[in-house]
Each structure stands twice: as C-alpha cells, then as structure tokens.
Design an enzyme around this catalytic site. Sequence first.
Site, mmCIF file in Angstrom:
data_model
loop_
_atom_site.group_PDB
_atom_site.id
_atom_site.type_symbol
_atom_site.label_atom_id
_atom_site.label_comp_id
_atom_site.label_asym_id
_atom_site.label_seq_id
_atom_site.Cartn_x
_atom_site.Cartn_y
_atom_site.Cartn_z
ATOM 1 N N SER A 198 0.827 -1.195 0.000
ATOM 2 C CA SER A 198 0.000 0.000 0.000
ATOM 3 C C SER A 198 0.870 1.257 0.000
ATOM 4 O O SER A 198 1.697 1.442 -0.891
ATOM 5 C CB SER A 198 -0.972 -0.053 1.180
ATOM 6 O OG SER A 198 -2.086 0.761 0.964
ATOM 7 N N ASP A 304 -8.738 -5.322 -6.265
ATOM 8 C CA ASP A 304 -8.390 -4.282 -5.294
ATOM 9 C C ASP A 304 -9.166 -3.016 -5.625
ATOM 10 O O ASP A 304 -8.901 -2.357 -6.639
ATOM 11 C CB ASP A 304 -6.881 -4.021 -5.338
ATOM 12 C CG ASP A 304 -6.397 -3.164 -4.168
ATOM 13 O OD1 ASP A 304 -7.224 -2.463 -3.556
ATOM 14 O OD2 ASP A 304 -5.187 -3.203 -3.878
ATOM 15 N N HIS A 335 -7.398 -5.871 -1.480
ATOM 16 C CA HIS A 335 -6.181 -5.204 -0.993
ATOM 17 C C HIS A 335 -5.531 -6.092 0.071
ATOM 18 O O HIS A 335 -5.597 -5.808 1.278
ATOM 19 C CB HIS A 335 -6.587 -3.847 -0.419
ATOM 20 C CG HIS A 335 -5.467 -2.869 -0.259
ATOM 21 N ND1 HIS A 335 -4.723 -2.395 -1.306
ATOM 22 C CD2 HIS A 335 -4.971 -2.244 0.853
ATOM 23 C CE1 HIS A 335 -3.824 -1.527 -0.865
ATOM 24 N NE2 HIS A 335 -3.950 -1.429 0.449
#
Length: 649
Positions: A198, A304, A335
């Site tokens: 991320s 995602d 994610h």
Amino acid sequence: MSTSPRSTTWRTRAAVAVATLMAALLTPAAAHAAPEESTPVYSYADAIREAVWVDTGLDDDGDGRPDRVAVDIVRPSEPAQQGQRIPVIMDASPYYSCCGRGNESQLKTYDAAGDVVQMPLFYDNYFVPRGYAFVGVDLAGTNRSDGCVDVGGRSDIQSAKAVIDWLNGRARAYTTRTGTSTVQADWTNGATGMIGKSWDGTIANGVAATGVEGLKTIVPISAISSWYDYYFAQGAPLYDSGPDRLSDAVESSGARAKCAAVQRKLVDGAPRTGDRTPLWTERDYVKDAAKVQASVFLTHGMQDLNVRTKNFGQWWDALAENGVARKIWLSQTGHVDPFDFRRGTWVDTLHRWFDHELLGYDNGIDTEPMADIERHPDQWETSSTWPPSDTRTTTLHPARGDRPGVGTLGLTPGTGTESFTDDPRLSETDWAARIDTSTPAKAGFVTAPLTRDLRLSGSSQVTVTATPTTRTAHLSTVLVDLGPDTVRNYADSAEGISTLTNRTCWGESTAGDSACYLATRAKTTGVTATVFSRGWADLGTYASPDKGVPLTPGTAYTLTVDLAATDHVVPAGHRLALIIAGTDKNLIDPPADTPTLTLDLARTSADLPLVGGAPALTRATTGSAATAPSFTPLDSVSAPGPAPRIPRG
C-alpha cells in the site's frame, strides 16, 4: 523472464556480485560452486538492534533545522565481527505507530533505550538470520521522525531516499533525534531492496523513480504509481476526501502542530474538481519510469478497490517500455498481502528474489515465468511473459439488440443509439445482475455464449460518444464474465481471505518479536457473474484529461475511458459483457446533476487486450447458440462497500 536491455544489465550485475561474494565468503575448498540460497546461520536473538536519525536535507516543519527521519535497524552481529558487509531490506512506512502493518496490525515497540523490540511483519525474523539487515523507516512526520507528511510528495520520497544515500555513504545520520554525534553505516555494502504494501509500496515506487544509486530492487505490494489515480479516475472522484485527510490520519501529534502550511498545500493543491494540478504531477511516478534502475517484483489483487488496478497496469507498462527487469503476481483478492493468500510460496519466492537481487545468487529466478496469476481460489498458473506475447488489442463494437438497453457485442460496428439515466443507488453488481433485462440505469452489450475460452490480459479502453441532458455527467464502464463460478469474496470486509486461529512461523522469534502469524485461507463464494475490469470518467474531461469543463446539454461528446489492467479467462459457455452506465455506487461519487445519456453506437467501441486477438474471438463465438442462456441475479458477491479512505495495511 524476458530478455531486455535492462535485464542484460541485471544479469551482469548479478555475476559481479557472485564473484565478490565468493571471494569474501567462501573457503578455497568451496569456491568451485556459487551459492544458491542464503541459510539461517546467524543468531536472531543476538542481532544488533539500533536506531539512527538520517538527515533528509529538508525543513518542512519550519523549525530551523533539517528534518531527520527515524531508522530502526535489526542486523546480525556476526558479519560485522567477521569483517563482512551485508545488504539491506527496507520498509519505509507511515504506519508504524498509528495503524499497524499486516493482517494483525502490528506496531513497532521499543525498549527503555529506544531500540526496536518488535519490528512488524516477518521480514526481520526470516531474513536477518540469513545475512540481511532489516531497516524500518518512519516517514517524515510519523512516529519518531521530524518533518511533515506530504502524502507521496518530496518529503515522503526523500524520507526513504536519504536512508539509501546514508547506507551508501552519501548522507549523514545521528545517534539521536537532536544530537550531534554522527554514525556511519559501515556494516552494509549499500545494496538495498525496498518492500511494502500500500503506502509503503508506493514509497518504493517513488524512490525507484528517482534512480537513486544503491537501490537494487523493489517489491511493491498493492501500491500506488500515481496519486492522482488513487483519488480520481479521469476527473471522477473516487473518494469523498483528499490527501489532507490521509496526512492527518498518520501524522504524529508533534508534527501536526508544526505542519499547518503543508496541510494547506494538500488542500489547495487537490481540488475536488478532479483537475490535474502540480501537486499531482509531483506525485506521478509513472512519468519518471525511465529513471528506474532497480528491478521490480510487483504484486496486486485484481479486485483491489482501494488501490485500484490502473495503478499497477500503467506502472508495469512504463517499466516494460524502459526495459526494467520485472516479475508480477496477480491474485483474485482485494487489498491483501500475498503473505495472507499464498504464504509458503510467497516467502520462498521472496527469499529467492532477494538472494538473486541483493546477494547475486544464481538461483534461476530470472529465467522463470514472468507472471503468476490466480485463476481460481488457490489455483495458480504461470505466464512466460505478461501480458502474453500474442496479446493483441482488438476492437469490439456494441450494437442494438431486440430490447432497449440489451444489446450485442462483437466485431461488427453497430448503429443507432441506447440511453440510460444515472442512478447513484445502483452498483456494477446491480447492472450485471440485470444484464438481460431492459433497465433504465444501464446499457449492456453481450456476446453470444462462447464455444472456447477467451483470455483478456492487460488494460482496456472504451471510447464512448454520449449526449448528456445536463451540464455534468459521470461514466462507468465495466467488463463482466457472465456465468457461474466460485471466486474469492473480494466484496467481503476481509477482501477474499478468512483469518484462522492457528499460527504458522516464518523465521526466528524473541520474547518481544514473534515470527508466528495467524494462518489464513481463501474466503470464497459462488457467483453467476464476475465484474473483472472497470473504468470511470467525468464526461467533462472530453477535451483534456487535465481539466473538466461544464457540458452543453444536447451536445455529443466523445471520451475514451481507461479500464484497469487485469488477466481474466471467460470460459466456454460464458458470455462477455460490456456495461456502460453512470455512477458506480460506492466506487465513484455522483455528479452534481442526474443526467440521461444517449450513446451513439456507431461511435462507441471497446479496445480489449485479447490473447490471440480478433481470431481468438471469432473462434470463441463460432457456432454459438443464437439465444442467450437463462441468467439469474448475483447470488453472493454483494455490491462493493464504501471505498476506504486510506491505503490499508
């Protein structure tokens, strides 16, 4: 992996590294064979744990002295005692004190002397005994670092780049946050690999785009390549907030008191209009892909909906254009870190990757297939290159069917028009569930049932010519696989995994830092349709992707919408669908008005990355039944929930 000008450099660098290691580490009796794998020969319990503060050269918090970022280090003690220098694995993160890392949201913890006790994730437990140092960097303005959080901008990137410079003797570090005693990284050879999920992986992308010397490889997991494309899709807002809220979520209390000016820049530079501004240009790493010297091992969930997959697709394409050595994993998850969906294979592959890239071991990972793709839950296949070499952009055309809003999709251009009215209460799953029904909120176009599998690999574009009834209008375009399947339940809050109660261990533990983590398994569901690629846009950006303008009702506008990268097989017996509609509930914000849009089908088309090109589509639709099979609504995957406001760990 494919050979390219940059991959030749990769192999040359590896050969030199192998020779150096053999001279330094091997006894004469063993010097006839190059090592293939690092092994856990060093003590984790006796590892050196220390902290330094690296001078970034910036003063974003305005206190009159250069900002220093905190760097926590765990490294084996034995190599330094033996006069050996070791490589570094680095995770630079804003989450070490506010939000945590990994599925269990681990934070850094410290002893009374201020040295790290628990370093989140398994990287130090596993790799330190194998002769690597692990370095956890607090981004500027977070945890124990000075400065301000600027969300992917100069300060964020310099936080990590300055540490690489220090590891290579080009920057200064201190033993305390405010002291004057300097410290050198005389225990490392400077070879650094960055990893992170991320925001952390985003920093790895951004640092690689500076071309900094000493960064040998990056492993970005579900990472951003352009912050504009995190917040907007061609002018359409993806979130109800901007980078200022993200900064506020991670910034330390001490930094917050000093960083009002930086916060104001984040607000003023990111208008909710969706216009591209200098703030977004600074945070676009794709434009600097030509500077990347590090190899890239990228992984992303194809579902995602936090860091959406356009981010990996455009980054991958830019790296390919510049000959960067690269590898990719694509999962069915949202994610999610690969440690939580393919744990054993991930650790083994990551180990081999770092051994090759940082230790120079000739273990063959550079000649293995470039891509691993999860085709069904826990069922993976490989691809020698990605996208496959026989992928061809193929233009498909929507055409009117027997009923309004229910059309066909094929190689022959269509005529006439179709209309729909934006309904922000409906999502892509609502549209797909009613694909064979005339409904006012979408226009759907469907192939006949396929007689052969059809694979799409890469990014798509849909060119739409639409006439709105209002001054504002948003467009959503989605590709759908119509047919029964079992998939990871990406719309669930855990985005495709279930966390179990037992633990598996990866490396060595201490009393304060366990190497054992809760196991996971795939969380699956049965579906009768799968949305596998998406794109959104503000029709007001028809003239320029950088700035939206008001529309003139009754005027036709042509706009090309980018659809996110994917790799999906529509199997024989299923149908491929293109849906064009307005607001995609929870995935884009609605426009100010409620438009009805009329599509000119003769000037609307979809460019899709078909493996095998148009002939593959022709073969897959030859002999198809003339009537569509019965179709029932989606049974388990609900509409995606509200989009998260920060890239979750």
